[in-house]
Structures are given as structure tokens and as C-alpha cells.
Design a protein around this motif. Structure first.
Motif, PDB file in Angstrom:
ATOM      1  N   ALA A 121       0.894   5.668   4.264  1.00  7.17           N
ATOM      2  CA  ALA A 121       0.809   6.561   3.106  1.00  7.17           C
ATOM      3  C   ALA A 121       1.646   6.019   1.950  1.00  7.17           C
ATOM      4  O   ALA A 121       1.230   6.074   0.784  1.00  7.17           O
ATOM      5  N   GLY A 122       2.834   5.489   2.271  1.00 10.36           N
ATOM      6  CA  GLY A 122       3.679   4.915   1.224  1.00 10.36           C
ATOM      7  C   GLY A 122       3.057   3.695   0.592  1.00 10.36           C
ATOM      8  O   GLY A 122       3.097   3.523  -0.641  1.00 10.36           O
ATOM      9  N   LEU A 123       2.461   2.826   1.397  1.00 11.98           N
ATOM     10  CA  LEU A 123       1.799   1.628   0.868  1.00 11.98           C
ATOM     11  C   LEU A 123       0.590   2.015   0.020  1.00 11.98           C
ATOM     12  O   LEU A 123       0.312   1.375  -1.003  1.00 11.98           O
ATOM     13  N   ARG A 124      -0.119   3.039   0.446  1.00 15.82           N
ATOM     14  CA  ARG A 124      -1.254   3.512  -0.350  1.00 15.82           C
ATOM     15  C   ARG A 124      -0.778   4.025  -1.704  1.00 15.82           C
ATOM     16  O   ARG A 124      -1.384   3.732  -2.743  1.00 15.82           O
ATOM     17  N   ALA A 125       0.322   4.773  -1.717  1.00 14.54           N
ATOM     18  CA  ALA A 125       0.873   5.281  -2.976  1.00 14.54           C
ATOM     19  C   ALA A 125       1.275   4.140  -3.900  1.00 14.54           C
ATOM     20  O   ALA A 125       1.059   4.194  -5.119  1.00 14.54           O
ATOM     21  N   LEU A 126       1.856   3.088  -3.323  1.00 11.57           N
ATOM     22  CA  LEU A 126       2.240   1.914  -4.113  1.00 11.57           C
ATOM     23  C   LEU A 126       1.022   1.243  -4.731  1.00 11.57           C
ATOM     24  O   LEU A 126       1.020   0.901  -5.924  1.00 11.57           O
ATOM     25  N   ALA A 127      -0.029   1.061  -3.940  1.00 14.50           N
ATOM     26  CA  ALA A 127      -1.242   0.408  -4.444  1.00 14.50           C
ATOM     27  C   ALA A 127      -1.918   1.252  -5.515  1.00 14.50           C
ATOM     28  O   ALA A 127      -2.365   0.732  -6.550  1.00 14.50           O
ATOM     29  N   GLN A 129      -0.553   3.411  -7.457  1.00 13.19           N
ATOM     30  CA  GLN A 129       0.246   3.456  -8.681  1.00 13.19           C
ATOM     31  C   GLN A 129      -0.141   2.319  -9.613  1.00 13.19           C
ATOM     32  O   GLN A 129      -0.245   2.487 -10.830  1.00 13.19           O
ATOM     33  N   LEU A 130      -0.368   1.143  -9.050  1.00 14.53           N
ATOM     34  CA  LEU A 130      -0.707  -0.040  -9.851  1.00 14.53           C
ATOM     35  C   LEU A 130      -2.183  -0.078 -10.230  1.00 14.53           C
ATOM     36  O   LEU A 130      -2.536  -0.463 -11.343  1.00 14.53           O
ATOM     37  N   ALA A 131      -3.051   0.306  -9.307  1.00 11.66           N
ATOM     38  CA  ALA A 131      -4.499   0.213  -9.547  1.00 11.66           C
ATOM     39  C   ALA A 131      -5.200   1.352  -8.820  1.00 11.66           C
ATOM     40  O   ALA A 131      -5.626   1.188  -7.667  1.00 11.66           O
ATOM     41  N   PRO A 132      -5.301   2.516  -9.453  1.00 17.15           N
ATOM     42  CA  PRO A 132      -5.947   3.663  -8.803  1.00 17.15           C
ATOM     43  C   PRO A 132      -7.362   3.323  -8.348  1.00 17.15           C
ATOM     44  O   PRO A 132      -8.158   2.789  -9.116  1.00 17.15           O
ATOM     45  N   GLY A 133      -7.662   3.624  -7.091  1.00 22.71           N
ATOM     46  CA  GLY A 133      -8.968   3.330  -6.528  1.00 22.71           C
ATOM     47  C   GLY A 133      -9.017   2.049  -5.713  1.00 22.71           C
ATOM     48  O   GLY A 133      -9.982   1.802  -4.989  1.00 22.71           O
ATOM     49  N   GLN A 134      -7.970   1.220  -5.811  1.00 24.24           N
ATOM     50  CA  GLN A 134      -7.982  -0.088  -5.162  1.00 24.24           C
ATOM     51  C   GLN A 134      -7.802   0.003  -3.645  1.00 24.24           C
ATOM     52  O   GLN A 134      -8.354  -0.821  -2.900  1.00 24.24           O
ATOM     53  N   TRP A 135      -7.036   0.967  -3.176  1.00 25.64           N
ATOM     54  CA  TRP A 135      -6.755   1.075  -1.748  1.00 25.64           C
ATOM     55  C   TRP A 135      -8.041   1.216  -0.925  1.00 25.64           C
ATOM     56  O   TRP A 135      -8.183   0.616   0.132  1.00 25.64           O
ATOM     57  N   ASP A 136      -8.980   2.015  -1.434  1.00 24.17           N
ATOM     58  CA  ASP A 136     -10.233   2.235  -0.709  1.00 24.17           C
ATOM     59  C   ASP A 136     -11.254   1.125  -0.967  1.00 24.17           C
ATOM     60  O   ASP A 136     -12.305   1.105  -0.328  1.00 24.17           O
ATOM     61  N   ILE A 203     -20.376 -10.935  -7.880  1.00 26.66           N
ATOM     62  CA  ILE A 203     -19.377  -9.907  -7.583  1.00 26.66           C
ATOM     63  C   ILE A 203     -18.751  -9.454  -8.898  1.00 26.66           C
ATOM     64  O   ILE A 203     -17.994 -10.195  -9.525  1.00 26.66           O
ATOM     65  N   GLU A 204     -19.105  -8.266  -9.306  1.00 33.46           N
ATOM     66  CA  GLU A 204     -18.600  -7.720 -10.566  1.00 33.46           C
ATOM     67  C   GLU A 204     -17.345  -6.886 -10.323  1.00 33.46           C
ATOM     68  O   GLU A 204     -17.117  -6.386  -9.219  1.00 33.46           O
ATOM     69  N   ALA A 205     -16.559  -6.741 -11.350  1.00 31.34           N
ATOM     70  CA  ALA A 205     -15.378  -5.889 -11.262  1.00 31.34           C
ATOM     71  C   ALA A 205     -15.798  -4.451 -10.994  1.00 31.34           C
ATOM     72  O   ALA A 205     -16.769  -3.967 -11.599  1.00 31.34           O
ATOM     73  N   VAL A 207     -15.837  -0.276 -10.859  1.00 29.21           N
ATOM     74  CA  VAL A 207     -15.731   0.709 -11.942  1.00 29.21           C
ATOM     75  C   VAL A 207     -14.281   1.113 -12.193  1.00 29.21           C
ATOM     76  O   VAL A 207     -13.872   1.282 -13.345  1.00 29.21           O
ATOM     77  N   HIS A 208     -13.498   1.265 -11.122  1.00 26.91           N
ATOM     78  CA  HIS A 208     -12.123   1.742 -11.319  1.00 26.91           C
ATOM     79  C   HIS A 208     -11.259   0.699 -12.024  1.00 26.91           C
ATOM     80  O   HIS A 208     -10.212   1.037 -12.575  1.00 26.91           O
ATOM     81  N   ILE A 209     -11.694  -0.566 -12.036  1.00 26.21           N
ATOM     82  CA  ILE A 209     -10.992  -1.605 -12.787  1.00 26.21           C
ATOM     83  C   ILE A 209     -11.532  -1.690 -14.215  1.00 26.21           C
ATOM     84  O   ILE A 209     -10.771  -1.779 -15.182  1.00 26.21           O
ATOM     85  N   LEU A 210     -12.843  -1.644 -14.355  1.00 22.61           N
ATOM     86  CA  LEU A 210     -13.465  -1.745 -15.688  1.00 22.61           C
ATOM     87  C   LEU A 210     -13.089  -0.583 -16.580  1.00 22.61           C
ATOM     88  O   LEU A 210     -12.955  -0.735 -17.794  1.00 22.61           O
ATOM     89  N   HIS A 211     -12.928   0.593 -15.998  1.00 19.18           N
ATOM     90  CA  HIS A 211     -12.655   1.794 -16.782  1.00 19.18           C
ATOM     91  C   HIS A 211     -11.200   2.226 -16.717  1.00 19.18           C
ATOM     92  O   HIS A 211     -10.911   3.400 -16.921  1.00 19.18           O
TER      93      HIS A 211
END
Length: 213
Positions: A121-127, A129-136, A203-205, A207-211
Motif C-alpha cells: 500500500a505504501g509503495l502504491r501511494a508513492l507511485a 503520488q508521482l504518476a497517478p494511474g501508473q500502479w495499475d 505502444i502509445e502513452a 491516457v493517464h500520462i497524456l492527460h
């Protein structure tokens, strides 16, 4: 309300302090990098690192071999800070130049997280924080990677917030000087995503990165 311990009670510019816990959350949740301060082998060390928040707990991580994390997770007092620079305040005298900022300072004794579910859970919160949506979106950490990673948890119980906003404050006699005064705002924004040079075609970026805003 935020704590009012001797370490969190402001000695100067008390009018800039905030005891509203939502201001603490705002500073932390809109930041990307914190600075971990800890004494290692009798010497102070301040390390920039990523972080994430879950409720009233701040999570930090790094290599299990990092001296700062070993000391921080070994019962030593730590201090974590997050600062946003919002603008340069240009006054009519050099003495009254300043900056507009939002800052948080957290004191306490960090604990090494050993519970597997809390570590994830802590590692997910860290990820997130930097890039929402990246963990999944990406691969989760392997058992080997988890073994090489230390996760620290720090309570937000003892924290202070300091904020400066607005125009310069000059001496009364200086307001008649023929000198421009005001605020030079600082605005940061995300650029266009730059793909890895070895990324296969097609492989495109996501949506959570593009937006990202």
C-alpha cells in the motif's frame, strides 16, 4: 488541528503559520519530492526522495542499503520537509525581497514497514503520488525487488505548515521610491511525454500520462 509542540511552534513570522490540517494535506498531496533529514553516524544528512500519503501516514522508500533509510528506520528522530515555490516577491528595498511559498515540516520517529500488505500500500501511494494511474498500468514489484526495497512510515501527528502569499511589504517611506515592485509568479507544467528510445512501435502513452495536469 495541527500539533503545537515546541518543534512545530513558529518562532518567526507566526502570521504565516497554519494549524489547519487540510493545509498540510494540500502541501503534501500537490508535491512530488520531499527531503528526509536524519543524523547518520553522528552527521546530519538531508536526502531528496519520493513519498506518498495514506491518511495521516507518510511513506518513503529507497534501497535497503541506503544509510539514511537504515538510520531513519532504526529509531532515530527524522524531519521531512516539502516546499512549493510559488513566486519571487520583488520589493522596493533588497531587504524586503522574499518568496511566496507553501511548506510543510514533519517531525517524528519513522518505523520500518514490515507488514506485506502495508508495504504494498505504501509503495502504491508513492507511485501514485508521482504518476497517478501508473500502479495499475505497469508490472508490480517482484519478490526480489521488494527484498531490496525499504519502506518507512512516518506519522503526521507532529507537523507544521507555513505559507506566504501576496505582495511585498516595504517600509512606509519606500513606497514613494520610483522602483517597480510586485510578484514574479512561478508556474510549472508538464511537457510532452518523451518515449523510451527502445520502445516498440505501436505502444502509445496511456491516457493517464497524456492527460496529466
Amino acid at each position: 488541528m495541527l500539533s503545537t509542540t515546541p518543534r512545530t511552534t513558529l518562532g518567526r513570522s507566526k502570521e504565516r503559520g497554519s494549524t489547519d490540517r487540510t493545509d498540510l494535506y494540500d502541501v503534501l498531496d500537490t508535491g512530488l519530492i520531499c527531503h528526509l533529514g536524519v543524523v547518520v553516524n553522528g552527521h546530519p544528512m538531508v536526502v531528496p526522495t519520493g513519498y506518498g500519503r495514506i491518511g495521516d501516514t507518510l511513506y518513503l522508500h529507497g534501497s535497503t542499503g541506503a544509510a539514511s533509510l537504515r538510520a531513519g528506520g532504526g529509531g532515530a528522530d527524522v524531519c521531512v520537509t516539502v516546499t512549493h515555490l510559488d513566486g519571487i516577491v520583488l520589493a522596493r528595498s533588497i531587504f524586503h525581497h522574499s518568496v511566496n511559498y507553501r511548506s510543510a515540516m514533519i517531525y517524528g520517529t519513522a518505523r520500518l514497514v514490515t507488514d506485506p500488505d502495508e508495504r504494498m500500500a505504501g509503495l502504491r501511494a508513492l507511485a501514485e503520488q508521482l504518476a497517478p494511474g501508473q500502479w495499475d498500468y505497469v508490472r508490480r514489484p517482484s519478490r526480489k525487488e521488494l527484498a531490496a526495497t525499504a519502506v518507512l512510515a512516518l506519522s503526521l501527528e507532529e507537523a507544521s505548515v507555513k505559507i506566504r502569499r501576496g505582495a511585498p511589504k516595504d517600509e512606509e517611506e519606500d513606497y514613494d521610491l520610483p522602483v517597480w515592485a510586485g510578484v514574479l509568479p512561478l508556474v510549472t507544467s508538464w511537457g510532452t511525454p518523451e518515449p523510451d528510445s527502445v520502445l516498440p512501435e505501436g505502444i502509445e502513452a496511456p491516457v493517464h500520462i497524456l492527460h496529466r495536469e
